[in-house]
Design a protein around this motif. Structure first.
Motif, PDB file in Angstrom:
ATOM      1  N   UNK A  69       0.822  -1.214   0.000  1.00 29.23           N
ATOM      2  CA  UNK A  69       0.000   0.000   0.000  1.00 29.23           C
ATOM      3  C   UNK A  69       0.853   1.260   0.000  1.00 29.23           C
ATOM      4  N   UNK A  70       1.967   1.221   0.739  1.00 30.48           N
ATOM      5  CA  UNK A  70       2.729   2.457   0.927  1.00 30.48           C
ATOM      6  C   UNK A  70       4.190   2.119   1.229  1.00 30.48           C
ATOM      7  N   UNK A  71       5.110   2.494   0.380  1.00 27.21           N
ATOM      8  CA  UNK A  71       6.524   2.190   0.627  1.00 27.21           C
ATOM      9  C   UNK A  71       7.092   2.901   1.847  1.00 27.21           C
ATOM     10  N   UNK A  72       6.354   3.898   2.393  1.00 26.38           N
ATOM     11  CA  UNK A  72       6.830   4.559   3.606  1.00 26.38           C
ATOM     12  C   UNK A  72       6.699   3.659   4.829  1.00 26.38           C
ATOM     13  N   UNK A  73       5.847   2.646   4.744  1.00 33.85           N
ATOM     14  CA  UNK A  73       5.707   1.721   5.867  1.00 33.85           C
ATOM     15  C   UNK A  73       6.918   0.794   5.923  1.00 33.85           C
TER      16      UNK A  73
ATOM     17  N   UNK B 273      -9.836   3.484   1.949  1.00 34.43           N
ATOM     18  CA  UNK B 273      -9.560   4.511   2.952  1.00 34.43           C
ATOM     19  C   UNK B 273      -8.069   4.660   3.209  1.00 34.43           C
ATOM     20  N   UNK B 274      -7.611   5.892   3.290  1.00 37.53           N
ATOM     21  CA  UNK B 274      -6.248   6.138   3.756  1.00 37.53           C
ATOM     22  C   UNK B 274      -6.138   5.622   5.187  1.00 37.53           C
TER      23      UNK B 274
ATOM     24  N   UNK C 155     -10.107   9.310   1.476  1.00 35.99           N
ATOM     25  CA  UNK C 155      -9.879   8.084   0.737  1.00 35.99           C
ATOM     26  C   UNK C 155      -8.414   8.039   0.304  1.00 35.99           C
ATOM     27  N   UNK C 156      -7.924   6.852   0.042  1.00 38.80           N
ATOM     28  CA  UNK C 156      -6.510   6.721  -0.279  1.00 38.80           C
ATOM     29  C   UNK C 156      -6.200   7.315  -1.648  1.00 38.80           C
ATOM     30  N   UNK C 157      -5.032   7.909  -1.741  1.00 38.44           N
ATOM     31  CA  UNK C 157      -4.528   8.387  -3.026  1.00 38.44           C
ATOM     32  C   UNK C 157      -3.280   7.608  -3.432  1.00 38.44           C
TER      33      UNK C 157
END
Length: 220
Positions: A80-84, A146-147, A212-214
């Motif tokens: 979902x997110x490479x920051x995680x 959802x974000x 919502x997620x972007x």
């Protein structure tokens, strides 16, 4: 500190925080293009290097111990997110209890009762019930509109991500406290933070609330 050392220290901290009874729960840390994940059935407080599984970013087992059956949850958060860079999944009592209730709203199972929940965790959607280990758990998390930095799995418990293991655990602690407060106030005429207050907190602390997620998650 290496990624392996970070994971072992996180296992001890999760137990110290009272979040992981018995051998329940699992943890992971992303290390470049690999995921280090606690092995199946291992008490997190006694996690050793030989108890750690190594996966690739698609969830394929590369080396080490047999991975936790909940590996799809971890893989999905990283996709979902490479920051995680760390994911915590536990069965802490208050969060599990709230996961057995109808959600407060579509975007968050937990109401905004304290500023700290909004600031540190943000909206926490309730995902559908699946049997533990069902690969569809990861699909549900990956495809949620959802974000989020945390979610509740219906009748199961929380899964929380962060940029470090300490951040993910801190959010898990805050989520457990928010669930405990929600349970204590259920059935009473309680006062929730209003939309203006939650929006301002979310803006100031870059926390997801109502959005919502972007993100362009990699769909499997």
């Amino acid at each position: 500190m290496s990624a392996l050392e970070e994971l072992l220290a996180a296992g001890a901290r999760v137990v110290e925080e009272g979040l992981s009874p018995g051998s329940s729960g699992n943890l992971s840390v992303r290390d470049g293009d690999r995921i280090l994940l606690s092995g199946t059935g291992v008490p997190l407080g006694r996690l050793r290097p030989e108890d750690v599984a190594v996966l690739d970013l698609e969830g394929q087992h590369l080396d080490g111990a047999e991975p936790s059956k909940e590996s799809p949850l971890h893989v999905a958060f990283y996709q979902r997110d490479p920051a995680h860079r760390a994911v915590v999944h536990v069965h802490s009592a208050s969060a599990v209890a709230v996961s057995c209730l109808e959600p407060w709203s579509e975007h968050s199972a937990i109401p905004p009762l304290t500023p700290y929940f909004v600031m540190r965790v943000g909206q926490t959607p309730l995902l559908p019930y699946r049997a533990p280990g069902d690969p569809a758990l990861g699909d549900d998390l990956l495809s949620s509109p959802w974000a989020m930095r945390a979610a509740l799995l219906a009748n199961h418990g929380p899964v929380v991500a962060g940029s470090t293991a300490d951040e993910a655990i801190g959010r898990t602690v805050e989520l457990e406290e928010a669930c405990r407060i929600a349970l204590l106030t259920t059935g009473h005429p309680r006062r929730e933070l209003d939309a203006a207050a939650t929006s301002e907190l979310a803006r100031r602390w870059s926390s997801p609330w109502g959005q919502r997620t972007t993100l362009t998650a990699a769909r499997r």
